[in-house]
Motif scaffolding. Structure first.
Motif, mmCIF file in Angstrom:
data_model
loop_
_atom_site.group_PDB
_atom_site.id
_atom_site.type_symbol
_atom_site.label_atom_id
_atom_site.label_comp_id
_atom_site.label_asym_id
_atom_site.label_seq_id
_atom_site.Cartn_x
_atom_site.Cartn_y
_atom_site.Cartn_z
ATOM 1 N N HIS A 106 -23.280 123.478 99.508
ATOM 2 C CA HIS A 106 -23.552 122.146 100.040
ATOM 3 C C HIS A 106 -22.688 121.138 99.287
ATOM 4 O O HIS A 106 -22.866 120.928 98.087
ATOM 5 N N ASP A 108 -21.955 117.298 99.025
ATOM 6 C CA ASP A 108 -22.776 116.152 99.389
ATOM 7 C C ASP A 108 -22.301 114.884 98.694
ATOM 8 O O ASP A 108 -21.872 114.920 97.554
ATOM 9 N N TYR A 126 -22.298 123.592 104.242
ATOM 10 C CA TYR A 126 -22.793 122.329 104.783
ATOM 11 C C TYR A 126 -22.163 121.198 103.999
ATOM 12 O O TYR A 126 -22.320 121.120 102.786
ATOM 13 N N GLU A 127 -21.426 120.336 104.686
ATOM 14 C CA GLU A 127 -20.793 119.189 104.029
ATOM 15 C C GLU A 127 -21.216 117.930 104.743
ATOM 16 O O GLU A 127 -21.205 117.874 105.969
ATOM 17 N N ASN A 128 -21.625 116.940 103.975
ATOM 18 C CA ASN A 128 -21.907 115.633 104.555
ATOM 19 C C ASN A 128 -21.419 114.547 103.613
ATOM 20 O O ASN A 128 -21.792 114.501 102.453
ATOM 21 N N SER A 133 -12.685 116.176 100.749
ATOM 22 C CA SER A 133 -12.883 117.592 100.452
ATOM 23 C C SER A 133 -12.075 118.446 101.423
ATOM 24 O O SER A 133 -11.893 118.106 102.586
ATOM 25 N N VAL A 144 -20.885 126.743 109.680
ATOM 26 C CA VAL A 144 -20.219 125.643 108.982
ATOM 27 C C VAL A 144 -20.605 124.360 109.699
ATOM 28 O O VAL A 144 -20.361 124.212 110.897
ATOM 29 N N CYS A 146 -20.059 120.263 109.157
ATOM 30 C CA CYS A 146 -19.355 119.292 108.316
ATOM 31 C C CYS A 146 -18.996 118.052 109.126
ATOM 32 O O CYS A 146 -18.902 118.107 110.344
ATOM 33 N N ASP A 147 -18.785 116.943 108.389
ATOM 34 C CA ASP A 147 -18.345 115.738 109.078
ATOM 35 C C ASP A 147 -16.992 115.249 108.561
ATOM 36 O O ASP A 147 -16.247 114.658 109.316
ATOM 37 N N LEU A 149 -15.110 117.310 105.969
ATOM 38 C CA LEU A 149 -14.435 118.440 105.342
ATOM 39 C C LEU A 149 -13.239 118.878 106.182
ATOM 40 O O LEU A 149 -13.352 119.049 107.392
#
Length: 195
Positions: A106, A108, A126-128, A133, A144, A146-147, A149
């Motif tokens: 994660h 974050d 999980y990327e937010n 990144s 996967v 992400c917003d 990444l």
């Protein structure tokens, strides 16, 4: 000053270095904002590693048996691969030269970023809001989400797909579901549905 390789013969040091006779080995090792640890070779953390603004530099590989969790301002620099047994939650700065392997990764918060040069192997990435990144190389993941990444091979998966991956209850608020994933992994339970 960098530490020399351990006497084990494989060049890997275990952290911590000194535990007094009769002293219990803590389950979680914590780096505070003023702490900087540098390892000239590889490092094996026999437990969890939490960084509250500290810095860890490992020129070789980093293995963490438990979880890795950091906070804003933390720095992790690893020349080789990173293997984390339970999960990764980073809000800080992360640079690793080799593959990152963990059941749950994660990325974050917008005050840090990660550069994963050797790809990622995980069940859930999980990327937010972890702007800047990037994963270079292969991503082996069941899901996967992400917003911001950047991936070498973009994947566009929706948060709704999380329900199909997990065997734990799903909450309308993603952060509650992700906390449930971490709690399950920390207690030795698998939050993932059978493949």
């Amino acid at each position: 000053a960098a530490r020399a390789a351990g006497a084990a013969g494989d060049g890997t040091e275990s952290w911590p270095f000194v535990v007094e006779p009769g002293e219990e080995v803590p389950e979680t090792w914590t780096l505070f904002g003023s702490d900087t640890e540098v390892f000239a070779g590889s490092c094996h953390v026999k437990g969890n590693l939490k960084s509250l603004g500290g810095a860890l530099v490992v020129l070789g590989d980093l293995t963490i048996d438990g979880f890795y969790r950091d906070d804003i301002g933390s720095i992790l620099l690893v020349g080789g691969k990173v293997t984390v047994g339970k999960h990764v939650l980073t809000k800080g700065f992360w640079l690793s030269g080799g593959e990152l392997t963990s059941p749950f990764v994660h990325l974050d918060f917008n005050q840090g970023f990660a550069k994963l040069l050797g790809g990622v192997r995980t069940r859930l990435l999980y990327e937010n809001d972890h702007g800047g990144s990037r994963v270079f190389g292969r991503v082996e993941a069941d899901l996967v989400i992400c917003d911001e990444l950047v991936l070498d091979e973009p994947r566009h998966q929706r948060p709704e797909e999380l329900a199909g991956l997990l065997s734990i209850p799903i909450d309308d608020e993603d952060w509650k579901t992700l906390d449930g994933v971490r709690r399950a992994l920390e207690s030795g339970q698998s939050p993932f549905a059978t493949r």
